[in-house]
Scaffold this motif. Structure first.
Motif, mmCIF file in Angstrom:
data_model
loop_
_atom_site.group_PDB
_atom_site.id
_atom_site.type_symbol
_atom_site.label_atom_id
_atom_site.label_comp_id
_atom_site.label_asym_id
_atom_site.label_seq_id
_atom_site.Cartn_x
_atom_site.Cartn_y
_atom_site.Cartn_z
ATOM 1 N N VAL A 148 -13.526 10.831 -13.676
ATOM 2 C CA VAL A 148 -13.914 9.439 -13.459
ATOM 3 C C VAL A 148 -12.738 8.499 -13.683
ATOM 4 N N VAL A 149 -11.977 8.740 -14.742
ATOM 5 C CA VAL A 149 -10.851 7.852 -15.036
ATOM 6 C C VAL A 149 -9.783 7.942 -13.949
ATOM 7 N N ASN A 150 -9.548 9.150 -13.418
ATOM 8 C CA ASN A 150 -8.583 9.299 -12.328
ATOM 9 C C ASN A 150 -9.078 8.614 -11.059
ATOM 10 N N ALA A 151 -10.367 8.772 -10.784
ATOM 11 C CA ALA A 151 -10.942 8.168 -9.587
ATOM 12 C C ALA A 151 -10.830 6.645 -9.636
ATOM 13 N N ALA A 152 -11.132 6.086 -10.797
ATOM 14 C CA ALA A 152 -11.029 4.634 -10.940
ATOM 15 C C ALA A 152 -9.589 4.167 -10.743
ATOM 16 N N ALA A 153 -8.642 4.914 -11.293
ATOM 17 C CA ALA A 153 -7.227 4.555 -11.122
ATOM 18 C C ALA A 153 -6.817 4.647 -9.661
ATOM 19 N N GLY A 154 -7.279 5.701 -8.967
ATOM 20 C CA GLY A 154 -6.961 5.846 -7.555
ATOM 21 C C GLY A 154 -7.526 4.717 -6.728
ATOM 22 N N GLY A 155 -8.755 4.299 -7.037
ATOM 23 C CA GLY A 155 -9.339 3.169 -6.332
ATOM 24 C C GLY A 155 -8.570 1.882 -6.567
ATOM 25 N N TYR A 156 -8.105 1.698 -7.794
ATOM 26 C CA TYR A 156 -7.306 0.504 -8.125
ATOM 27 C C TYR A 156 -6.022 0.482 -7.302
ATOM 28 N N ARG A 157 -5.325 1.618 -7.266
ATOM 29 C CA ARG A 157 -4.073 1.682 -6.498
ATOM 30 C C ARG A 157 -4.315 1.380 -5.029
ATOM 31 N N ALA A 158 -5.379 1.957 -4.481
ATOM 32 C CA ALA A 158 -5.689 1.712 -3.069
ATOM 33 C C ALA A 158 -5.978 0.235 -2.828
ATOM 34 N N GLY A 159 -6.773 -0.373 -3.710
ATOM 35 C CA GLY A 159 -7.110 -1.785 -3.529
ATOM 36 C C GLY A 159 -5.897 -2.684 -3.558
ATOM 37 N N VAL A 160 -5.003 -2.457 -4.506
ATOM 38 C CA VAL A 160 -3.788 -3.269 -4.606
ATOM 39 C C VAL A 160 -2.926 -3.105 -3.353
ATOM 40 N N THR A 161 -2.779 -1.874 -2.897
ATOM 41 C CA THR A 161 -1.943 -1.611 -1.728
ATOM 42 C C THR A 161 -2.529 -2.245 -0.480
ATOM 43 N N ILE A 162 -3.829 -2.119 -0.305
ATOM 44 C CA ILE A 162 -4.488 -2.699 0.872
ATOM 45 C C ILE A 162 -4.332 -4.210 0.885
ATOM 46 N N ASN A 163 -4.542 -4.847 -0.266
ATOM 47 C CA ASN A 163 -4.390 -6.301 -0.302
ATOM 48 C C ASN A 163 -2.988 -6.727 0.113
ATOM 49 N N GLY A 164 -1.974 -6.055 -0.436
ATOM 50 C CA GLY A 164 -0.601 -6.404 -0.079
ATOM 51 C C GLY A 164 -0.319 -6.178 1.387
ATOM 52 N N GLU A 165 -0.833 -5.077 1.955
ATOM 53 C CA GLU A 165 -0.594 -4.797 3.365
ATOM 54 C C GLU A 165 -1.257 -5.836 4.258
ATOM 55 N N LEU A 166 -2.499 -6.217 3.927
ATOM 56 C CA LEU A 166 -3.182 -7.232 4.721
ATOM 57 C C LEU A 166 -2.440 -8.574 4.661
ATOM 58 N N LEU A 167 -1.950 -8.919 3.476
ATOM 59 C CA LEU A 167 -1.215 -10.171 3.327
ATOM 60 C C LEU A 167 0.020 -10.185 4.217
ATOM 61 N N MET A 168 0.810 -9.116 4.157
ATOM 62 C CA MET A 168 2.031 -9.065 4.963
ATOM 63 C C MET A 168 1.720 -9.036 6.453
ATOM 64 N N ALA A 169 0.675 -8.340 6.846
ATOM 65 C CA ALA A 169 0.293 -8.295 8.255
ATOM 66 C C ALA A 169 -0.081 -9.689 8.755
ATOM 67 N N ASP A 170 -0.811 -10.454 7.945
ATOM 68 C CA ASP A 170 -1.205 -11.802 8.353
ATOM 69 C C ASP A 170 -0.003 -12.745 8.401
ATOM 70 N N LEU A 171 0.904 -12.614 7.436
ATOM 71 C CA LEU A 171 2.093 -13.461 7.444
ATOM 72 C C LEU A 171 2.985 -13.154 8.644
ATOM 73 N N ASP A 172 3.133 -11.882 8.959
ATOM 74 C CA ASP A 172 3.948 -11.502 10.109
ATOM 75 C C ASP A 172 3.321 -12.008 11.393
ATOM 76 N N ALA A 173 2.001 -11.956 11.473
ATOM 77 C CA ALA A 173 1.318 -12.471 12.669
ATOM 78 C C ALA A 173 1.513 -13.969 12.807
ATOM 79 N N ALA A 174 1.484 -14.683 11.665
ATOM 80 C CA ALA A 174 1.690 -16.132 11.701
ATOM 81 C C ALA A 174 3.106 -16.474 12.140
ATOM 82 N N VAL A 175 4.079 -15.690 11.729
ATOM 83 C CA VAL A 175 5.466 -15.926 12.115
ATOM 84 C C VAL A 175 5.650 -15.772 13.619
ATOM 85 N N ARG A 176 4.908 -14.803 14.197
ATOM 86 C CA ARG A 176 5.063 -14.533 15.623
ATOM 87 C C ARG A 176 4.441 -15.584 16.513
ATOM 88 N N VAL A 177 3.500 -16.377 15.938
ATOM 89 C CA VAL A 177 2.827 -17.389 16.753
ATOM 90 C C VAL A 177 3.788 -18.496 17.154
#
Length: 323
Positions: free
Chosen positions: A294-323
């Protein structure tokens, strides 16, 4: 997610998390706190449901799995995360992801977290399933302290059963390995030396069922084999068994994710953040490895969530730059 937020975005989310266990809820908590529109699809079948308590999770040691999940659901709700009790039955990709639910609903997402876990299949021994999680156990790190110094049995069902018997001898000096359908000749000389050194007794013959008295396991009964062993009962208080792990990878397979074959099933191939070989799809918990507690699973979910948020942020910023 509030009702107003749902009306605004309909069935489109930034992230859909499939699986409402420790991994999925942990990812959802991070994403909700990052203000991401997030949906958790929870089929309500946690692997550790048979257990009364979970151990080894700092500050949550001894907490019941049901209470742990209830608390997690409360926490994600504070941050607007929506949770639906349903099963994801299909997923396709056409830029974003489309997830079909058993109840008929279809949802869209920019990113996915697959945290569908695994299912334990127990050996076909009468009475085993009814006592699983009580005095029929599989993990000494989860339950060993609670049953320490009792009479242990280990049911040999896999090539790792000798290892299991050796490990559980740390919690009791009264351990018996029941070979069940394993031939004595299959044990190596090294196995026998180690078992002897650990004080583990070895009993040949197939286990036909459990002996229970006053709702307590009191032994196992042998059947078949040599007539002298027919119907023999061996007293014990706890039986350790290794279930067959069945990773719930159907959605990953549908997406074409690469899986790695192991002696315990095929699990998602992921990088250090949980990213699978399918861009935009992360995995966490037992669907990426049998030994994720359980503790490993929770840590893995945390890592995934942090990474996804950062990726979405950069994808949106890059899209805004291209406009």
């Amino acid at each position: 997610m509030t009702e107003k937020h749902t009306e605004k975005y309909g069935d489109t989310y930034e992230v859909v998390v499939v699986g409402g266990g420790a991994a999925g809820l942990s990812a959802a908590l991070v994403l909700g706190r990052a203000r991401r529109r997030t949906l958790v699809v929870d089929a309500g079948e946690p692997r550790n449901a048979p257990a009364a308590h979970m151990q080894g999770y700092l500050t949550r040691d001894g907490m019941s799995p049901a209470d742990f999940l209830a608390k997690g659901r409360e926490e994600i709700a504070r941050y607007g995360v929506e949770l639906v009790r349903d099963r994801a039955v299909d997923v396709t990709r056409d830029g974003d992801f489309t997830v079909a639910l058993a109840g008929g609903r279809t949802v869209r997402a920019r990113r996915l977290v697959i945290a569908t876990g695994l299912r334990d299949e127990l050996p076909d021994v009468a009475g085993l399933a009814e006592r699983f999680g009580r005095d029929v156990l599989h993990c000494p790190y989860c339950h060993g302290w609670e049953v320490r110094d009792q009479a242990f049995g280990v049911l040999a069902t896999t090539p790792m059963s000798v290892h299991q018997a050796l490990i559980v001898s740390q919690w009791s000096k009264d351990v018996t390995l029941f070979l069940h359908r394993t031939a004595e000749e299959e044990l190596s000389d090294e196995d026998l030396r180690r078992l002897a050194a650990a004080g583990v007794a070895v009993v040949p013959g197939e286990v036909s069922g459990l002996v229970v008295a006053d709702d307590r396991l009191t032994g196992v009964r042998l059947a078949g084999g040599a007539p002298s062993r027919e119907g023999t009962t061996h007293a014990l208080e706890v039986l350790f068994v290794a279930p067959r792990a069945v990773p719930q990878t159907d959605l990953l397979r549908r997406l074409g994710a690469q899986l790695r074959e192991t002696p315990f099933g095929a699990y998602a191939e992921v990088d250090e953040t949980g990213l699978t070989t399918v861009p935009g799809v992360w995995s966490a918990g037992n669907v990426m490895g049998m030994a994720e507690q359980v503790v490993n699973a929770a840590a893995g979910g945390y890592r995934a969530g942090v990474t996804i948020n950062g990726e979405l942020l950069m994808a949106d910023l890059d899209a805004a730059v291209r406009v």
